[in-house]
Design a protein around this motif. Structure first.
Motif, PDB file in Angstrom:
ATOM      1  N   ARG A 154      18.692  29.199  -8.570  1.00 44.49           N
ATOM      2  CA  ARG A 154      18.432  28.316  -9.718  1.00 44.49           C
ATOM      3  C   ARG A 154      16.949  28.220 -10.044  1.00 44.49           C
ATOM      4  O   ARG A 154      16.573  28.108 -11.213  1.00 44.49           O
ATOM      5  CB  ARG A 154      18.977  26.913  -9.445  1.00 44.49           C
ATOM      6  CG  ARG A 154      20.492  26.771  -9.650  1.00 44.49           C
ATOM      7  CD  ARG A 154      20.915  25.338  -9.397  1.00 44.49           C
ATOM      8  NE  ARG A 154      20.062  24.381 -10.094  1.00 44.49           N
ATOM      9  CZ  ARG A 154      20.218  24.011 -11.365  1.00 44.49           C
ATOM     10  NH1 ARG A 154      21.187  24.529 -12.088  1.00 44.49           N
ATOM     11  NH2 ARG A 154      19.406  23.125 -11.905  1.00 44.49           N
ATOM     12  N   THR A 155      16.102  28.237  -9.012  1.00 44.50           N
ATOM     13  CA  THR A 155      14.663  28.078  -9.230  1.00 44.50           C
ATOM     14  C   THR A 155      13.933  29.412  -9.357  1.00 44.50           C
ATOM     15  O   THR A 155      12.712  29.435  -9.449  1.00 44.50           O
ATOM     16  CB  THR A 155      14.031  27.284  -8.071  1.00 44.50           C
ATOM     17  OG1 THR A 155      14.257  27.984  -6.833  1.00 44.50           O
ATOM     18  CG2 THR A 155      14.635  25.891  -7.968  1.00 44.50           C
ATOM     19  N   ARG A 156      14.708  30.504  -9.318  1.00 35.92           N
ATOM     20  CA  ARG A 156      14.139  31.855  -9.438  1.00 35.92           C
ATOM     21  C   ARG A 156      13.097  32.139  -8.365  1.00 35.92           C
ATOM     22  O   ARG A 156      12.003  32.619  -8.641  1.00 35.92           O
ATOM     23  CB  ARG A 156      13.540  32.058 -10.831  1.00 35.92           C
ATOM     24  CG  ARG A 156      14.579  31.948 -11.947  1.00 35.92           C
ATOM     25  CD  ARG A 156      13.977  32.179 -13.309  1.00 35.92           C
ATOM     26  NE  ARG A 156      15.001  32.060 -14.343  1.00 35.92           N
ATOM     27  CZ  ARG A 156      14.752  32.211 -15.650  1.00 35.92           C
ATOM     28  NH1 ARG A 156      13.521  32.473 -16.068  1.00 35.92           N
ATOM     29  NH2 ARG A 156      15.737  32.076 -16.529  1.00 35.92           N
ATOM     30  N   GLY A 157      13.454  31.784  -7.135  1.00 35.56           N
ATOM     31  CA  GLY A 157      12.631  32.193  -5.999  1.00 35.56           C
ATOM     32  C   GLY A 157      11.650  31.163  -5.480  1.00 35.56           C
ATOM     33  O   GLY A 157      10.744  31.520  -4.721  1.00 35.56           O
ATOM     34  N   ASP A 158      11.810  29.892  -5.830  1.00 40.35           N
ATOM     35  CA  ASP A 158      10.901  28.848  -5.334  1.00 40.35           C
ATOM     36  C   ASP A 158      11.362  28.433  -3.932  1.00 40.35           C
ATOM     37  O   ASP A 158      12.235  27.575  -3.772  1.00 40.35           O
ATOM     38  CB  ASP A 158      10.909  27.651  -6.282  1.00 40.35           C
ATOM     39  CG  ASP A 158       9.789  26.657  -5.974  1.00 40.35           C
ATOM     40  OD1 ASP A 158       9.407  26.547  -4.793  1.00 40.35           O
ATOM     41  OD2 ASP A 158       9.305  25.999  -6.910  1.00 40.35           O
ATOM     42  N   ILE A 159      10.767  29.043  -2.910  1.00 37.16           N
ATOM     43  CA  ILE A 159      11.201  28.819  -1.534  1.00 37.16           C
ATOM     44  C   ILE A 159      10.995  27.373  -1.072  1.00 37.16           C
ATOM     45  O   ILE A 159      11.900  26.786  -0.465  1.00 37.16           O
ATOM     46  CB  ILE A 159      10.507  29.806  -0.575  1.00 37.16           C
ATOM     47  CG1 ILE A 159      11.007  31.235  -0.854  1.00 37.16           C
ATOM     48  CG2 ILE A 159      10.763  29.430   0.880  1.00 37.16           C
ATOM     49  CD1 ILE A 159      10.346  32.295   0.009  1.00 37.16           C
ATOM     50  N   PRO A 160       9.835  26.731  -1.326  1.00 37.41           N
ATOM     51  CA  PRO A 160       9.673  25.342  -0.875  1.00 37.41           C
ATOM     52  C   PRO A 160      10.716  24.389  -1.468  1.00 37.41           C
ATOM     53  O   PRO A 160      11.297  23.572  -0.744  1.00 37.41           O
ATOM     54  CB  PRO A 160       8.257  24.984  -1.353  1.00 37.41           C
ATOM     55  CG  PRO A 160       7.533  26.299  -1.371  1.00 37.41           C
ATOM     56  CD  PRO A 160       8.555  27.284  -1.843  1.00 37.41           C
ATOM     57  N   VAL A 161      10.968  24.485  -2.763  1.00 32.05           N
ATOM     58  CA  VAL A 161      11.971  23.615  -3.391  1.00 32.05           C
ATOM     59  C   VAL A 161      13.357  23.917  -2.824  1.00 32.05           C
ATOM     60  O   VAL A 161      14.144  23.010  -2.519  1.00 32.05           O
ATOM     61  CB  VAL A 161      11.966  23.779  -4.923  1.00 32.05           C
ATOM     62  CG1 VAL A 161      13.185  23.097  -5.556  1.00 32.05           C
ATOM     63  CG2 VAL A 161      10.691  23.192  -5.511  1.00 32.05           C
ATOM     64  N   ALA A 162      13.668  25.206  -2.674  1.00 35.21           N
ATOM     65  CA  ALA A 162      14.972  25.594  -2.126  1.00 35.21           C
ATOM     66  C   ALA A 162      15.133  25.092  -0.692  1.00 35.21           C
ATOM     67  O   ALA A 162      16.247  24.734  -0.274  1.00 35.21           O
ATOM     68  CB  ALA A 162      15.126  27.111  -2.178  1.00 35.21           C
ATOM     69  N   THR A 163      14.040  25.048   0.066  1.00 38.01           N
ATOM     70  CA  THR A 163      14.103  24.543   1.442  1.00 38.01           C
ATOM     71  C   THR A 163      14.490  23.072   1.476  1.00 38.01           C
ATOM     72  O   THR A 163      15.360  22.670   2.255  1.00 38.01           O
ATOM     73  CB  THR A 163      12.737  24.738   2.140  1.00 38.01           C
ATOM     74  OG1 THR A 163      12.427  26.139   2.186  1.00 38.01           O
ATOM     75  CG2 THR A 163      12.764  24.177   3.553  1.00 38.01           C
ATOM     76  N   ILE A 164      13.863  22.267   0.624  1.00 32.59           N
ATOM     77  CA  ILE A 164      14.185  20.837   0.596  1.00 32.59           C
ATOM     78  C   ILE A 164      15.627  20.628   0.144  1.00 32.59           C
ATOM     79  O   ILE A 164      16.351  19.790   0.705  1.00 32.59           O
ATOM     80  CB  ILE A 164      13.216  20.079  -0.335  1.00 32.59           C
ATOM     81  CG1 ILE A 164      11.768  20.235   0.153  1.00 32.59           C
ATOM     82  CG2 ILE A 164      13.597  18.600  -0.385  1.00 32.59           C
ATOM     83  CD1 ILE A 164      11.520  19.721   1.551  1.00 32.59           C
TER      84      ILE A 164
END
Length: 321
Positions: free
Chosen positions: A87-97
Motif C-alpha cells: 500500500r505504501t509502495r515500499g515504505d519499510i518503517p511505516v510497514a513495520t509499525i
C-alpha cells in the motif's frame, strides 16, 4: 455467555475507569510515568516470578509450543508488513509499525491477569513463555526493520548489540529467568519476602489496565485511519486463528495451554506499538488509533472468543475431527 461477560467485564471496566478518569482529571500523560515504572519494573516482574518459581520444572520445557506460537506471531507480522508495504509502495518503517499493530498484542498489561482469571492458574506457564518469546521477536524485528528502512543509528554490529541488550535487560525477561531458575533449584523466598512479592503481583493487573485506560484517554482519536480496515481483523481474528492452527500442526498440547495461547493472540494492539512508533517518529497518531480501536473492538471479540473456547465450540485441536 453471561458468565463470560461477568468474568472479563472487570478487566475492561478497569480500562474504562482509567479512560473516564483521564478525561475528567486533566493531568498530562507524563503524569503516568511513575505508575508505568511501577507496573513494568516492579509489579509485573513480581507476578511472573511468583507464577514461574512455583511451577514444576517439567512444564517449563515445551519447544513445540514455543515454536508454534512464536511462528504464528511472526507470520501475522509478515502479513501485516507485506500488506502495508504494498500500500505504501515500499515504505519499510511505516510497514513495520503496521505489522507490529497487527501482531503485537497487549500480552503484558492485559494478558496475565485476564488469562489467570478466565482460564485458571494453569495458564501461568504458557502466558509467561508466550510473553518472553513474542517480546523477544518484537524487540528484534522493530530495530532490524527500521535499520533496513534507512534508520541506521550505527553499524550492524552496534544495532545487533543494542537488540540483545534490550532483550536481556528487559525486566519481564529477567523476572522470568529468575523464576525459572528458582523452579529448577527448588528455591523459595522467605515467607515475608514471598508475601511482599505476592502483594506486588496482585497490584499488577489493576494498575496496568487503569494506566492503559488513562493513556487511551490522553491520546484522543482524531480520525479512523483506513489502514485499520485490515489491521483490526488481522490482530483480532487472524492472529488467534493462526496460533490455533499452528498449535494443531505442531503437536497435541494441553487444552489449557492452547486456550491461553489463543486468548493472548486475540488481545488488542499493545501500547508499546505506539511507543515504538513515537521512538522512530513513524505513523505515530495512527499507531495510537490502532491501540484505541482494537481495544474497543476487543471488548466484543475477546468475549465471543472466550465463550467459544470455554463452551467447546472451538476445540483445542483444530484437526481432531
Amino acid at each position: 455467555m453471561i458468565a463470560i461477560v461477568g468474568l472479563i467485564s472487570p478487566f475492561f471496566g478497569l480500562i474504562a475507569l482509567g479512560f473516564v478518569t483521564g478525561r475528567i482529571v486533566r493531568h498530562p500523560v507524563d503524569g503516568l510515568a511513575w505508575l508505568n515504572v511501577f507496573i513494568i519494573y516492579i509489579a509485573l516482574p513480581a507476578l511472573f516470578f511468583q507464577l514461574l518459581s512455583k511451577t514444576p520444572v517439567e512444564k517449563l520445557a515445551s519447544g513445540g509450543f514455543i515454536v508454534a506460537t512464536t511462528l504464528a506471531t511472526f507470520l501475522i507480522f509478515a502479513l501485516g508488513f507485506a500488506v502495508a508495504l504494498a500500500r505504501t509502495r515500499g515504505d519499510i518503517p511505516v510497514a513495520t509499525i503496521q505489522g507490529l499493530a497487527g501482531a503485537y498484542g497487549n500480552i503484558g498489561y492485559m494478558g496475565p491477569g485476564l488469562a489467570l482469571v478466565a482460564i485458571g492458574p494453569e495458564a501461568a506457564v504458557p502466558v509467561a513463555l508466550i510473553f518472553c518469546f513474542d517480546n523477544t521477536l518484537h524487540f528484534t524485528m522493530a530495530p532490524l526493520m527500521m535499520a533496513l528502512g534507512g534508520d541506521r543509528k550505527g553499524s550492524p554490529a552496534k544495532i545487533a548489540l543494542g537488540v540483545v541488550v534490550k532483550i536481556v535487560t528487559h525486566p519481564f525477561i529477567i523476572a522470568t529467568a529468575l523464576g525459572v531458575a528458582a523452579a529448577i533449584l527448588g528455591a523459595t523466598p522467605p515467607e515475608p519476602v514471598d508475601r511482599f512479592l505476592q502483594l506486588l503481583a496482585n497490584a499488577a493487573a489493576p494498575c496496568a489496565l487503569f494506566a492503559m485506560g488513562v493513556t487511551l484517554a490522553l491520546r484522543p482519536l482524531k480520525r479512523v485511519p483506513v489502514e485499520l480496515g485490515y489491521i483490526v481483523p488481522i490482530k483480532l481474528v487472524l492472529h488467534p486463528l493462526a496460533v490455533w492452527l499452528l498449535l494443531g500442526l505442531f503437536g497435541n498440547f494441553d487444552p489449557v495451554w492452547v486456550k491461553s495461547a489463543i486468548l493472548l493472540a486475540s488481545l488488542p494492539t499493545a501500547t508499546n506499538v505506539f511507543v515504538i512508533a513515537q521512538q522512530y517518529g513513524v505513523w505515530v497518531e495512527r499507531a495510537s488509533a490502532s491501540v484505541l480501536v482494537t481495544t474497543v473492538v476487543s471488548v466484543a471479540s475477546v468475549t465471543l472468543l472466550l465463550f467459544l473456547i470455554s463452551s467447546g465450540i472451538v476445540p483445542a485441536d483444530p484437526f481432531a475431527y
